[in-house]
Design an enzyme around this catalytic site. Structure first.
Site, short mmCIF file in Angstrom:
data_model
loop_
_atom_site.label_atom_id
_atom_site.label_comp_id
_atom_site.label_asym_id
_atom_site.label_seq_id
_atom_site.Cartn_x
_atom_site.Cartn_y
_atom_site.Cartn_z
N PHE A 213 0.79 -1.38 0.03
CA PHE A 213 0.08 -0.05 0.10
C PHE A 213 0.58 0.51 0.30
O PHE A 213 0.09 2.46 0.01
CB PHE A 213 -0.62 -0.35 1.06
CG PHE A 213 -0.41 0.34 2.64
CD1 PHE A 213 -0.76 1.90 3.02
CD2 PHE A 213 0.40 -0.45 3.16
CE1 PHE A 213 -0.03 2.29 4.34
CE2 PHE A 213 0.77 -0.01 4.21
CZ PHE A 213 0.77 0.90 4.88
N LYS A 214 2.15 0.84 0.37
CA LYS A 214 2.85 2.35 0.11
C LYS A 214 3.34 2.98 -0.82
O LYS A 214 2.99 4.42 -1.22
CB LYS A 214 4.46 2.07 1.00
CG LYS A 214 4.39 1.43 2.13
CD LYS A 214 3.73 2.81 3.51
CE LYS A 214 3.80 0.91 4.49
NZ LYS A 214 4.56 1.36 5.11
N ASP A 215 2.49 2.25 -2.05
CA ASP A 215 3.32 2.59 -3.74
C ASP A 215 1.56 3.74 -3.45
O ASP A 215 2.39 4.24 -3.67
CB ASP A 215 2.38 1.55 -4.55
CG ASP A 215 4.19 0.77 -4.66
OD1 ASP A 215 5.24 0.94 -4.62
OD2 ASP A 215 3.83 -0.40 -4.45
#
Length: 494
Positions: free
Chosen positions: A112-114
């Site tokens: 999810f950091k993307d």
């Protein structure tokens, strides 16, 4: 929109200054002066938009000095088909009638950091120009696993930036480590820290406030910035996907417009669930925010008792991105609830001095009205992975499993069957070994061979960014003591 420190609201910054600086000079987190409200027909308008357009619409409320054209160019570059393998970018998968999984792992690093770290480099590069900053940004990142690779991938070869990632030695999965130490780019660096994530994160914060080191950087033509979620440019793009998910559920007739939903988030540093809180403050119909923790359950205790106490055993778990005892973004929530920088500063001083603080009854009451905290151990995490696959044919990773466990616990405790959005934060292939064990495999193949084993067992292909790791060379092998992190920084800037 102006930005202030959570510990001093007398000095105000522009959005570009906040993004460039990353962390306030007094050690506080830069946060919006107020949370803007969505216009009355916003959700109706957003429902017909693509994800990129939704991102522009939402972020423009916080980035007034950025033009719509600028933000459009950034979102098209950040969330295009060459980056994300789903045209929806953050698709919502319905698990059952009242449970929906928001898949945030379709980007280039499968986590999810993307969603934020593909956007932040564009915001930071533009902010350097807007603030007329002539020095090069030295971006320091502490990671519990996913932020590091996301930041490295986002900032690789971005002009006028250098990025150095610190990760806890023996505290990330094999795939996560391989993703980082094989990173390409001429402006990137990676170092393992002897210790846990909190040691790395504390070390980075100390470097930011070390005047001697900052002067040396200035002499060399650099200044510190951050790609951790202490940077507002990390939190802001995360608000978008909660609003987007709600719009998708309306569009697909899973809920009706205005119907309340609950949101359940696997949480370590508190940035992801904080973004959901901000979406609610903007007017999204969210009722309960369910905070899911693993055995490092400091947040569960805090939400139940109003006491934050990091003086406890630290556990290395099969959900390593949540192996955190100091949740930095909680400071932003405390400011939002108190609107009192002196009170926040007092809590943070107690945390630094004795590792513990207790909020007032007033703050505790506000917390418990909106947040619920639950945790689960590794046996239950494995059981959830197996049951989700056997009952629903849905393969999830170890962090997402913690969230589904928390949702089950919440519903069992309260009887509340309000439709829920569960944040699915990583591809199950990033933690293939642990997922295979949860599915009953007793002999798990080592390293990347576990990806093939999981594919053979489930029939699902490994994401291309993970499968391609086999062809990459290891570039970084440095290991540093937590007291010597400055050496890694200065050697990179020689």
């Amino acid at each position: 929109m102006r930005y202030i420190s959570t510990r001093n609201n007398t000095i105000q910054y522009s959005a570009s200054q906040a993004i460039t600086q990353g962390l306030a000079k007094d050690g506080g987190l830069l946060t919006p002066f107020y949370i803007p409200k969505l216009p009355g027909k916003a959700l109706e308008d957003l429902m017909a938009m693509a994800y990129q357009q939704r991102a522009v619409y939402v972020m423009k409320h916080y980035l007034e000095e950025f033009s719509v054209k600028e933000l459009t160019d950034y979102t098209n570059a950040a969330y295009g088909p060459d980056k994300f393998d789903s045209p929806a970018v953050a698709p919502v998968r319905t698990v059952n009638e009242n449970t929906h999984s928001l898949e945030l792992w379709h980007g280039p690093t499968c986590a999810f950091k993307d969603m934020a770290l593909q956007m932040l480099p564009h915001l930071l590069s533009a902010s350097l120009v807007k603030t007329e900053e002539e020095k090069t940004a030295c971006i320091l990142v502490a990671t519990s696993g996913d932020t590091g690779k996301g930041a490295l991938e986002g900032f690789k070869n971005v002009p006028r930036t250098k990025i150095l990632v610190f990760y806890p030695k023996d505290g990330v999965s094999q795939v996560q480590e391989l993703q980082m130490v094989t990173q390409e780019g001429n402006n990137v660096g990676v170092a393992a820290v002897v210790g846990n994530f909190d040691d790395a994160q504390t070390g980075v914060k100390k470097l930011f406030s070390n005047e001697k080191v900052c002067r040396e950087l200035q002499r060399r033509g650099y200044f510190f910035s951050s790609a951790n979620s202490i940077n507002w440019g990390r939190v802001l793009p995360q608000i978008v996907y909660y609003i987007s998910a709600y719009c998708d559920l309306i569009r697909d007739e899973k809920i009706t417009q205005g119907q309340a939903v609950n949101v359940c988030v696997p949480t370590g540093n508190f940035g992801n669930i904080l973004a959901a809180y901000y979406a609610r403050e903007m007017g999204l119909p969210i009722d309960q925010l369910i905070c899911a923790s693993n055995s490092n359950n400091v947040l569960t205790e805090f939400l139940r008792e109003g006491v934050y106490d990091r003086n406890r055993t630290f556990y290395n778990t099969i959900s390593p991105s949540m192996d955190i005892l100091i949740s930095s973004n909680l400071e932003r929530l405390l400011y939002s609830l108190t609107q009192d920088p002196a009170e926040v500063k007092h809590y943070m001083a107690r945390l630094a001095e004795v590792g513990r603080y207790q909020v007032s009854d007033r703050v505790k009451g506000k917390l418990q009205k909106r947040f619920r905290g639950y945790c689960c151990g590794e046996p239950e995490t494995r059981q959830i992975i197996r049951s989700m696959y056997e009952k629903h044919g849905y393969l999830i990773d170890t962090h997402t499993a913690v969230a589904f466990s928390a949702l089950e616990q919440y519903r069992a405790e309260t009887g509340d069957e309000t439709p829920a959005i569960v944040a699915s934060t990583a591809s199950p292939f990033k933690f293939a070994g642990s997922v295979l064990e949860a599915l009953g495999e007793t002999r798990v193949a080592p390293g990347l061979d576990a990806l093939d084993q999981l594919t053979a067992k489930t029939g699902q292909p490994a994401p291309a960014p993970l499968a391609s790791l086999r062809d990459k060379q290891i570039r970084f092998t440095q290991v540093v003591e937590k007291e010597r992190m400055v050496d890694a920084v200065l050697s990179m800037l020689e």
